[in-house]
Every structure is written in C-alpha cells, then in structure tokens.
Write a protein that holds these residues in place. Sequence first.
Motif, PDB file in Angstrom:
ATOM      1  N   LYS B   7      17.595   3.901 -19.697  1.00 35.37           N
ATOM      2  CA  LYS B   7      17.736   4.968 -20.837  1.00 35.37           C
ATOM      3  C   LYS B   7      16.808   6.230 -20.494  1.00 35.37           C
ATOM      4  O   LYS B   7      17.159   7.328 -20.383  1.00 35.37           O
ATOM      5  N   GLN B   8      15.618   5.849 -20.082  1.00 39.09           N
ATOM      6  CA  GLN B   8      14.375   6.878 -19.728  1.00 39.09           C
ATOM      7  C   GLN B   8      15.042   7.794 -18.610  1.00 39.09           C
ATOM      8  O   GLN B   8      14.819   9.190 -18.536  1.00 39.09           O
ATOM      9  N   LEU B   9      15.465   7.112 -17.664  1.00 37.36           N
ATOM     10  CA  LEU B   9      15.975   7.750 -16.370  1.00 37.36           C
ATOM     11  C   LEU B   9      17.125   8.768 -16.929  1.00 37.36           C
ATOM     12  O   LEU B   9      17.090   9.823 -16.376  1.00 37.36           O
ATOM     13  N   GLN B  10      18.028   8.177 -17.617  1.00 44.48           N
ATOM     14  CA  GLN B  10      19.037   9.251 -18.111  1.00 44.48           C
ATOM     15  C   GLN B  10      18.490  10.556 -18.938  1.00 44.48           C
ATOM     16  O   GLN B  10      19.018  11.596 -18.620  1.00 44.48           O
ATOM     17  N   ASN B  11      17.668  10.092 -19.734  1.00 43.67           N
ATOM     18  CA  ASN B  11      17.087  11.230 -20.252  1.00 43.67           C
ATOM     19  C   ASN B  11      16.198  12.482 -19.575  1.00 43.67           C
ATOM     20  O   ASN B  11      16.601  13.568 -19.624  1.00 43.67           O
ATOM     21  N   LEU B  12      15.702  11.703 -18.215  1.00 40.17           N
ATOM     22  CA  LEU B  12      15.030  12.765 -17.455  1.00 40.17           C
ATOM     23  C   LEU B  12      16.153  13.341 -16.635  1.00 40.17           C
ATOM     24  O   LEU B  12      15.978  14.674 -16.637  1.00 40.17           O
ATOM     25  N   LYS B  13      17.109  12.845 -16.195  1.00 43.34           N
ATOM     26  CA  LYS B  13      18.112  13.460 -15.720  1.00 43.34           C
ATOM     27  C   LYS B  13      19.059  14.420 -16.210  1.00 43.34           C
ATOM     28  O   LYS B  13      19.672  15.287 -15.837  1.00 43.34           O
ATOM     29  N   SER B  14      19.149  14.100 -17.520  1.00 46.21           N
ATOM     30  CA  SER B  14      19.976  14.920 -18.480  1.00 46.21           C
ATOM     31  C   SER B  14      19.412  16.457 -18.543  1.00 46.21           C
ATOM     32  O   SER B  14      19.911  17.541 -18.826  1.00 46.21           O
ATOM     33  N   GLU B  15      18.040  16.700 -18.182  1.00 48.99           N
ATOM     34  CA  GLU B  15      17.080  17.907 -18.225  1.00 48.99           C
ATOM     35  C   GLU B  15      17.418  18.371 -19.561  1.00 48.99           C
ATOM     36  O   GLU B  15      17.158  19.634 -19.902  1.00 48.99           O
ATOM     37  N   GLU B  16      17.749  17.521 -20.657  1.00 45.44           N
ATOM     38  CA  GLU B  16      17.768  18.089 -22.044  1.00 45.44           C
ATOM     39  C   GLU B  16      16.269  18.646 -22.448  1.00 45.44           C
ATOM     40  O   GLU B  16      16.391  19.572 -23.143  1.00 45.44           O
ATOM     41  N   TYR B  17      15.367  17.865 -22.019  1.00 45.00           N
ATOM     42  CA  TYR B  17      14.035  18.350 -22.501  1.00 45.00           C
ATOM     43  C   TYR B  17      13.456  19.745 -22.006  1.00 45.00           C
ATOM     44  O   TYR B  17      12.893  20.511 -22.682  1.00 45.00           O
ATOM     45  N   LYS B  18      14.457  20.378 -21.066  1.00 40.57           N
ATOM     46  CA  LYS B  18      13.864  21.703 -20.836  1.00 40.57           C
ATOM     47  C   LYS B  18      14.231  22.868 -21.685  1.00 40.57           C
ATOM     48  O   LYS B  18      13.852  23.824 -21.948  1.00 40.57           O
ATOM     49  N   SER B  19      15.484  22.504 -22.511  1.00 43.03           N
ATOM     50  CA  SER B  19      15.827  23.149 -23.456  1.00 43.03           C
ATOM     51  C   SER B  19      14.981  23.345 -24.727  1.00 43.03           C
ATOM     52  O   SER B  19      14.843  24.347 -25.392  1.00 43.03           O
ATOM     53  N   ARG B  20      13.928  22.384 -24.767  1.00 40.71           N
ATOM     54  CA  ARG B  20      12.964  22.604 -25.688  1.00 40.71           C
ATOM     55  C   ARG B  20      11.691  23.440 -25.295  1.00 40.71           C
ATOM     56  O   ARG B  20      10.935  23.839 -26.426  1.00 40.71           O
ATOM     57  N   ARG B  21      11.721  23.738 -24.235  1.00 44.92           N
ATOM     58  CA  ARG B  21      10.762  24.890 -23.815  1.00 44.92           C
ATOM     59  C   ARG B  21      11.078  26.359 -24.213  1.00 44.92           C
ATOM     60  O   ARG B  21      12.017  26.666 -24.371  1.00 44.92           O
ATOM     61  N   SER B  22       9.781  27.131 -24.598  1.00 46.14           N
ATOM     62  CA  SER B  22      10.297  28.372 -25.001  1.00 46.14           C
ATOM     63  C   SER B  22       9.249  29.388 -24.004  1.00 46.14           C
ATOM     64  O   SER B  22       8.257  28.674 -23.506  1.00 46.14           O
ATOM     65  N   ASP B  23       9.550  30.462 -24.309  1.00 40.23           N
ATOM     66  CA  ASP B  23       8.688  31.469 -23.680  1.00 40.23           C
ATOM     67  C   ASP B  23       7.760  32.272 -24.323  1.00 40.23           C
ATOM     68  O   ASP B  23       7.948  32.477 -25.383  1.00 40.23           O
ATOM     69  N   VAL B  24       6.322  32.228 -24.099  1.00 40.58           N
ATOM     70  CA  VAL B  24       5.532  32.855 -24.995  1.00 40.58           C
ATOM     71  C   VAL B  24       4.589  33.508 -24.156  1.00 40.58           C
ATOM     72  O   VAL B  24       4.093  32.747 -23.202  1.00 40.58           O
ATOM     73  N   THR B  25       4.215  34.651 -24.329  1.00 36.61           N
ATOM     74  CA  THR B  25       3.096  35.330 -23.685  1.00 36.61           C
ATOM     75  C   THR B  25       1.949  35.646 -24.718  1.00 36.61           C
ATOM     76  O   THR B  25       2.220  36.464 -25.357  1.00 36.61           O
ATOM     77  N   LEU B  26       0.974  35.005 -24.587  1.00 39.68           N
ATOM     78  CA  LEU B  26      -0.316  35.470 -25.398  1.00 39.68           C
ATOM     79  C   LEU B  26      -1.175  36.178 -24.715  1.00 39.68           C
ATOM     80  O   LEU B  26      -1.826  35.829 -23.641  1.00 39.68           O
ATOM     81  N   ASP B  27      -1.438  37.331 -25.106  1.00 41.29           N
ATOM     82  CA  ASP B  27      -2.263  38.199 -24.220  1.00 41.29           C
ATOM     83  C   ASP B  27      -3.753  38.320 -25.026  1.00 41.29           C
ATOM     84  O   ASP B  27      -3.807  38.631 -25.935  1.00 41.29           O
ATOM     85  N   ILE B  28      -4.717  37.913 -24.121  1.00 36.96           N
ATOM     86  CA  ILE B  28      -6.047  37.645 -24.808  1.00 36.96           C
ATOM     87  C   ILE B  28      -6.999  38.635 -24.079  1.00 36.96           C
ATOM     88  O   ILE B  28      -8.238  38.351 -24.110  1.00 36.96           O
ATOM     89  N   THR B  29      -6.499  39.533 -23.447  1.00 39.02           N
ATOM     90  CA  THR B  29      -7.421  40.575 -22.886  1.00 39.02           C
ATOM     91  C   THR B  29      -8.366  41.076 -23.805  1.00 39.02           C
ATOM     92  O   THR B  29      -9.611  41.072 -23.021  1.00 39.02           O
ATOM     93  N   ASP B  30      -8.230  41.432 -25.161  1.00 39.78           N
ATOM     94  CA  ASP B  30      -9.295  41.864 -25.837  1.00 39.78           C
ATOM     95  C   ASP B  30     -10.060  40.875 -26.261  1.00 39.78           C
ATOM     96  O   ASP B  30     -11.573  41.223 -26.036  1.00 39.78           O
ATOM     97  N   ASP B  31     -10.059  39.657 -26.010  1.00 40.82           N
ATOM     98  CA  ASP B  31     -10.913  38.521 -26.555  1.00 40.82           C
ATOM     99  C   ASP B  31     -11.933  38.434 -25.265  1.00 40.82           C
ATOM    100  O   ASP B  31     -13.023  37.864 -25.681  1.00 40.82           O
ATOM    101  N   VAL B  32     -11.396  38.439 -24.034  1.00 43.36           N
ATOM    102  CA  VAL B  32     -12.223  38.001 -23.159  1.00 43.36           C
ATOM    103  C   VAL B  32     -12.820  39.575 -22.372  1.00 43.36           C
ATOM    104  O   VAL B  32     -13.547  39.267 -21.304  1.00 43.36           O
ATOM    105  N   ALA B  33     -12.639  40.467 -22.983  1.00 43.73           N
ATOM    106  CA  ALA B  33     -13.081  41.790 -22.400  1.00 43.73           C
ATOM    107  C   ALA B  33     -14.789  41.892 -21.820  1.00 43.73           C
ATOM    108  O   ALA B  33     -14.868  41.973 -20.745  1.00 43.73           O
ATOM    109  N   ASP B  34     -15.618  41.227 -22.729  1.00 45.97           N
ATOM    110  CA  ASP B  34     -16.768  41.148 -22.420  1.00 45.97           C
ATOM    111  C   ASP B  34     -17.485  40.023 -21.789  1.00 45.97           C
ATOM    112  O   ASP B  34     -18.666  39.969 -21.760  1.00 45.97           O
ATOM    113  N   LYS B  35     -16.601  39.146 -21.497  1.00 43.38           N
ATOM    114  CA  LYS B  35     -16.942  37.763 -21.081  1.00 43.38           C
ATOM    115  C   LYS B  35     -17.387  37.514 -19.767  1.00 43.38           C
ATOM    116  O   LYS B  35     -16.826  38.312 -18.950  1.00 43.38           O
ATOM    117  N   THR B  36     -17.955  36.478 -19.266  1.00 37.35           N
ATOM    118  CA  THR B  36     -18.403  36.249 -17.668  1.00 37.35           C
ATOM    119  C   THR B  36     -17.057  35.594 -17.242  1.00 37.35           C
ATOM    120  O   THR B  36     -16.243  35.239 -18.090  1.00 37.35           O
TER     121      THR B  36
END
Lengths: 283, 669
Positions: B7-36
Amino acid sequence: MKKAMVFSIEEFATYDGPGIRTTVFLKGCPLRCEWCHNPEGQSTKNQIIKSQNGCTGCGRCVKEARFVGKRIEYTERSIEVCPNRLLRYCGVWYTSEELVDKIGENADILNASGGGITFSGGEPLSQHEFLFECLKRLKNKTSRAIQTSGYCDSDVFKKILSETDYVLYDIKLVDEDAHIRYTGVSNKKILDNFKILVESGKEFVVRTPLIPGVTDTVENLNGIATLLAENQVSYIELLPYNSFAGGKYASVGMEYHPSFDEGLRPQPHIDIFEEKSIQVKIM
Amino acid sequence: MTERIQKQLQNLKSEEYKSRRSDVTLDITDDVADKTPLMKSALLFRANLACEDPIILPDDRIGFYRSKMVGATYEGENSINVPKNIIPDYEMMLTKGMDQVRSEVVEKANSCDDEQKDFYDSVCLTLDAALEFADRYRESAKKAGSEELYKALCQVPHKAPETLLEACVFLKFIIFTLHCNRNAQIPFGRFDQYMRPYYEHDLKHGISREELLELIEEFFISVNYDGDLYPGMQQGDNGQSLMLGGCDKEGNNVFSDFSKLCMEASLELKLIDPKINLRVDKNTPIELLEFATVMTKQGLGFPQYNNDDIVIPGLVKLGYSLEDARDYAVAACWEFIIPAKGMDIPNVTALSFPKIIARTVESKLNECNSFEELLNFVEKGINEECDKVIAVAYSRKWEMSPYLSVYIRGCIESGKDVAERGAVYNNFGFHGTGIATAADSLAAIKEVIYDKGIYTKEELLEALSLNFEGYNELRNRLLSCPKMGNNIPGVDGIADRLMDAFSNALKEKEDIYGRRFRPGTGSAMYYISSAEKVPATADGRKAGEPFGSSFSPSLECRLNGPLSCIKSFTKHDMTEIINGGPLTMEIHSSTFRNDEGIKKVAQLVKAFIDLGGHQLQLNSINRDTLLDALDHPERHKNLIVRVWGWSGYFVELERKYQEHIIKRTEFMF
Ligand code: SF4
C-alpha cells in the motif's frame, strides 16, 4: 601444426558446462539441421557477415563486391570501405598454439569458478586433428569440454574423448529416417558414439533441442528417454526452440525456411522422463 | 512483501503527495542584513523550517516530508556553494540525542574565545530551530492520530533513540533538516553499522525479524519521497547512497544479519533509493555475492561493489589514518570518503584525458620522432592540466554551514565551521575521464604511424581535423587497432602510464593546510559533457561522441568479453588512483535467468575482487538499453544477447528478431 577457423570465442559462456567457461566455436559442420541457429558455423569457408542495422545504403560495399550470378560476394575491400563498420569476416584462422595461448590467458578465472574451456561449433569433431592438439595443450591447465553432435568415426571419437574432461552431447532424433530428413545425416554413428561415451566413464550431459513437431513428439522423447534409461543416464537438458533461430541467416546471405511450424510451442513432456526417473532441466 | 508495504508503495507511486506541496518564498533580507555569514546561514535555516508545515501521511511511521517547493531566501544567497556531498556523523547524533549535543555546544559557547562565539551561537540557534520544528511535527502527529510517529517523536530527536523505529525517525529528521539547510546530496554512509544496535535491541525485546524488515522497507520507501526536490545533474542523482558491510576499525568483518536485511528490503522494493553499495574483499563469501547478484538482476544497477583490499590501502596512501580508511563509505556516486570526518570535495572537476591527448597530438605529433617522445609530451600535458584543476579546487569557496558543522567531527571541538576547514579531512578529488579513449588513441597512433607506418602524420592530422570526413578507411583502420578492455598488454600499458602521470602530478601538490589532491577514475557527467567539446580522436571516435562511462572501455571498442575486460581494468595498481569511479559492465538479463547463471555472475565479481579491481558496477541490460540499441546501433556494438544457448551481437540481428527480444524483456522484470 594444424590450423582451424574459429567463428566466435565467447568469454563468460554460462550455459556450456560447469563454472565460467570460454566457448570456442569452430567453423564447419557435416550436419544441416533445419533449425540450425549458427548458420555461419556450417561452412568451412570464411564468409563475410554484413549486419543489417545502421546501414545507410551508401553502396560502397557493393561497389567493392563480386557477383556470382545473382549472388553478391563481398570482398575484403568491402569490409574496409564501410563507414559504419557493418561488415566483418566471420572466421579467424588460428593455430592450436595461438588459440590455446589466447584462451589460456583467463584460465585463472575459469579455474577459480570450477569452469574451463568448451569447444563447440559447427561441429568441433569435424576438425578433430586441430581439436586434439588444442585439448592436449590444455591438459592440466583447465577443464576441457566439447559440445558435439557425436557425428564422427568411432576411432576419432575415442581419441578425442581421451583428452576431454566433460562432454555436452546432443541427441536430437532417435528415428534414423527422421534424422536424415531433418539433419541431412544418419544417426547411426551418433548412437554408436553415445555408447562409447557412456562406457568411457567421462562426465557428460545429454542435450536435446525441442523442435516443435520434430523432436518434441511423444514418440521421439520416449525413444530418447528409453535410450537414456538403458544406459543408466538419469539427467537430461532440454533446449526449447524459440523463433530467434533464424536471426543470423540474412547477415550471412542465407535464407531460413524451416519446414516445421515455428509458431508452435515446444512440448517438453517432462512426464515421459520422470516416469523413467530421469531428471529434466529446461534451459 | 506485506500488504502494508504494498500500500505504501502505491501511495509513493501515485505521487499524490506532491499535490500537498505549495510554493512559498519568504524573503528575510532585512532580518539578516547586518548579520555575520554564520548567523545568516543559521537564520535562513530557521526560516526554512518555519515555512514547513508538517505533513503526516496516512499509515506512515517515519515522517518528515517537504511541504514547500522553495523556502526562505535573502538577497545574495547562493545555494550553489553550500557544502554538500559529505556524510554526516549520524552515529554521534543518534547515540547522544540532540539535547545533549545542544548542551555541549552551549557549554562551549560559554567558555570560548570571542572569535568562536559567533560560530557556537549560530550552531545553537540552528539546534533550537531544529528541535522546535520536531516538536511542531510531534504535535501534528498527535493531532492526526499518527500514534506511533507521535510516540517516537516523544523520544527523538531530543533524546537518543532506543528502538529501531525511533532511530529511523531520527535519521529521517536529520536528513530532512540538512536538506532544509540546503545541504544537497547527503549520503547515508554506513547505515548497517550505526543502525545495527537498534535492530538488535528490538530483536532482544521480542520484535520479529519480519516486522523489522517491514520497518526498514518503510524507511527506504520514505526516502524516495522528495527525491525530485534534490536533483544533482539529473533526476535520480540525489546522492542517497547507502553502504553495507566492510570492516570495523580493527579490520574485522562487520557484515551482519542486519546488513543482509537491508539488502532484502532493497531487493523487494526495487526502488531507486537508497542506492546500495557493498564493501567486499577477498574473503567475502560467495553466497553473499550471489545474493547481491540477485539484486543486480533487477536492473537497477546496484549494488555497486567496493573492494576493501584496494580502497583501504589506497586511502592510507592519501594520508588517511588506517582506522579512518577502514571506516570509508561512498559519497553521492562512488567517491570514497570518510563519514563524519571528511569535508573532502571529491568531485571538484574532471581531468579529461582525451582532451589532453587531442591537444597534444594536434600541436606536437609532427615534431615527435618516436612514440615515446609523444607520450612524454602527453605526460607533460597531464601535469599542466593538473595545475588547472587544482586552481578550480582553490576557487571553490563554501558558504558557512553551522548546522552541518554539528555533524562533522572537528568543527564543534575547534569552533570552526566546515566551510573553514573545521573538519579532520579537507581534501580535493578529481575525476579522470575517458582513460580508455585516451589510451586507445595513443595505441592507434603508435600502430599506424610509428610501428607500421601505414599513414603519415599529415594524413592522420588532416583526417582528425576533418572529423574523418573523406577518411573512412583510415578511421576503420584506427578502429581496428588494439583497445583497452581486451587484455592487450600494449594499450593497457599506455593506460598505466597515463594514470601514473595523473597520480604523480597530484602527489606533489599537497598544500600548506595539508590538503591532498586525489586522482580518480570516475566520469560523472563528464563522459558526455566534456566529450562534446573534444574533437575527433585517433582511436576513431568522432568529434563530440561520448567516452565510456567512468573506468570503462570506450564505446568504439568491440570487446572480447567480460573476462578480458576485467583483466584490462584491474592491471593498474588501483591503490594509486583511488578517488573512485567504477568499471561498469553490462550483462544481458538472460544470463541471470536461473541459479546457475546467478552463481556464475557472482564468480565473475569474485574474480574482479581477487584480481585487485577497486570498484565495480554491473548492469543487467534491460529494455531501455535494447531500445537505444535499435536507434543507435553504433553505440552498442558489444551488446550480446544470448538466447537458447546461442549468442549474437544484438545489433547484427535482423530487426524483427531484435524487436522480438525486446518484447520478451518486457516480461523479464
Ligand atoms: S558500405 Fe556499409 S553503410 Fe554503405 S551500404 Fe554497405 S553496409 Fe551499408
């Protein structure tokens, strides 16, 4: 020293006897089995093989060829000029010394695996003097096997047997007429030599090609099983025909027209053998 | 295989899990500006984990799947230079648990010099982030009713695992977090060694071998998720190699029942990950090689064999301690590295032998009155090229990676990041591509120019510059010269000289930090990419045509067979050129069809080991190869098919027979 023409040396042959083996295929065979799958092994002439695939039809090889009536004969020049290297001589001449030197190089690997050298063909016994020289040279170096139809004079067979460690012996048809019809020769010598083989005490295995409607009939397999039982042989290897047999004919300029129905499934009839306590292995 | 696994192999091969992924881009430029730089890396790691939403798959006990395609980023971030392709110290982390590791780091932070404070603080921040993320995952598991995963997460990663399940979850967590730290191509190293205590613990506590096999299968399935997110050069090249067997620090064989169980799991699943490697030596029992051959039969191309008798002394020659050498595993493909201690970069770039030959022939052939003179120029060329690849190595600058530093011995102790040579070993390795093509080219020149005088230098140079246009016959003559792979002393001897030149040139170049340069026989993608730029070569290869892959015969060579091939490729003293790179051989799947065939292939492997080969990859030829041979017969001149007790060159068969054979292979796997 004798010379012979070899049409193939197969390293790592895994079905020609015990262990890893190098199988030497000698050209020339007195039989003409309808189902022969090594057409280039029949003639003692050195044909030129032309592979059909990758040919761009540039015609260079044809320009260098000779014509015998309608039949085309490629020449050494044809081989040289093909831009795709599609032509080659199918045979190479060897002296027994050259051949043994070449195949002996890997004796360490062969021996470590319990294997050795197998001479096949064509019919290796048809060049028995050369074969004998090779076998003698290989003595104490590695295990020596022959794969044979058994078609030769008994004196020759005995002599070769004296320098052989293992024999793969083909028995195709027990009925003489059928044997003549399908292989071109009588099986008398073959059955005589089989007796000699059994009496010699050498290790051997009997092999039968299963040709649909030809060798796989109840009658024939019964005959073979009886022959084995009479000689206290309790093991046989069956090689089912498959329709790849004709694969190489075109490349040596020959045609393949078997009279039996290629499409039929070969019938191993294992029960026939089991009844007589003969163990069967289908290869 | 159990129903659960199916069953787990079937789940893997169905690639259904890929649909749970989403795109996000979190820009932390300001937070790290003065950091080492150290802090930047740590903050980015934390932000990446913050982007992740725990994914709990139905019936899954392992956990840790990516929910985001892209995570956080900041201006100027460069993931190309993030350290990768090394084996973390799984063993240390598993035996201590992350809480203890953290408290050790805190202690260090409290007592260190100012200089190192930044490093320890950054490391601490990453550990906190990782633990916090694990806690979040645990709560999600609880909410989703994923009982076993929840229970495991109550123990790990905070504390050391006791059971095999907890160890698997912990391991998956480590790999997941390293991926979130942008460390690509993280191999498993000696999985059967560091996981074995937990397996034995469970056996002792009455859990059956079958249940544990199922668990390992579940773990193997779980590492096939998200493989697509970490591609190397192409899909599947994600670095998940896993080593089994070998010896301990004293040299005792440590292949165990658990090692065998891992092989069984891989065999049943037939998945591309993890890629199984096997350490072997002269004493490896033939039964083990036979079992491994059954794996080869599946057509996945593994296990890859690594010969301890050659690799260990080879690594010692490169300056690794004997104890460490005995602990070797492989990086993403085949490079021999030391788990936990090495920040080696074993794949800096490739030295292309054919390129050097082509260049030397073009510019020097005319002035060489003997073959030896030409060979001397080639050796000089190799030496010069080595300077160039070393310059490439030096130009490689890693970004700081404090989280990864936790897992590399020497870093926490010294307060130095892996990127700053904090590890015990910091060597560089180079592939050596196209050795056979190079040796064949020189052998052909020797024969047709110097020994037999069949062609003049001008004719040859002209033919090469015209890519053999109008020089068919000359090319055919070159193609019929001796080739490496047929056990011919002349050409193999030339290969010897080329490899010696490579090894000797690098030997002298150790740098002020004690870093060594390791010569290898691998090709990676260079057998195609580098070949594209190399003009026609004197072995008859046309411009742009590929070389053989890794340490293998050239594609133009018609081989006598595997025995001669093995002999050719084990002649050289391989301890001298031990960065890695296997002899690759293809055997038709029909050879594997019964026990007898399996036994014989195993004996072939044994012969390779006994003769002193370093690394071997066997392929059972499958349908794809045959299909390719239909379209490109010129690439598969050596493809032998054996059917019904006879063999033939596949490319010489009539089309209809070829098609028939291909059809038959459909049923083979
Ligand atoms: S020379 Fe070669 S490519 Fe040209 S027609 Fe003959 S076989 Fe075909």
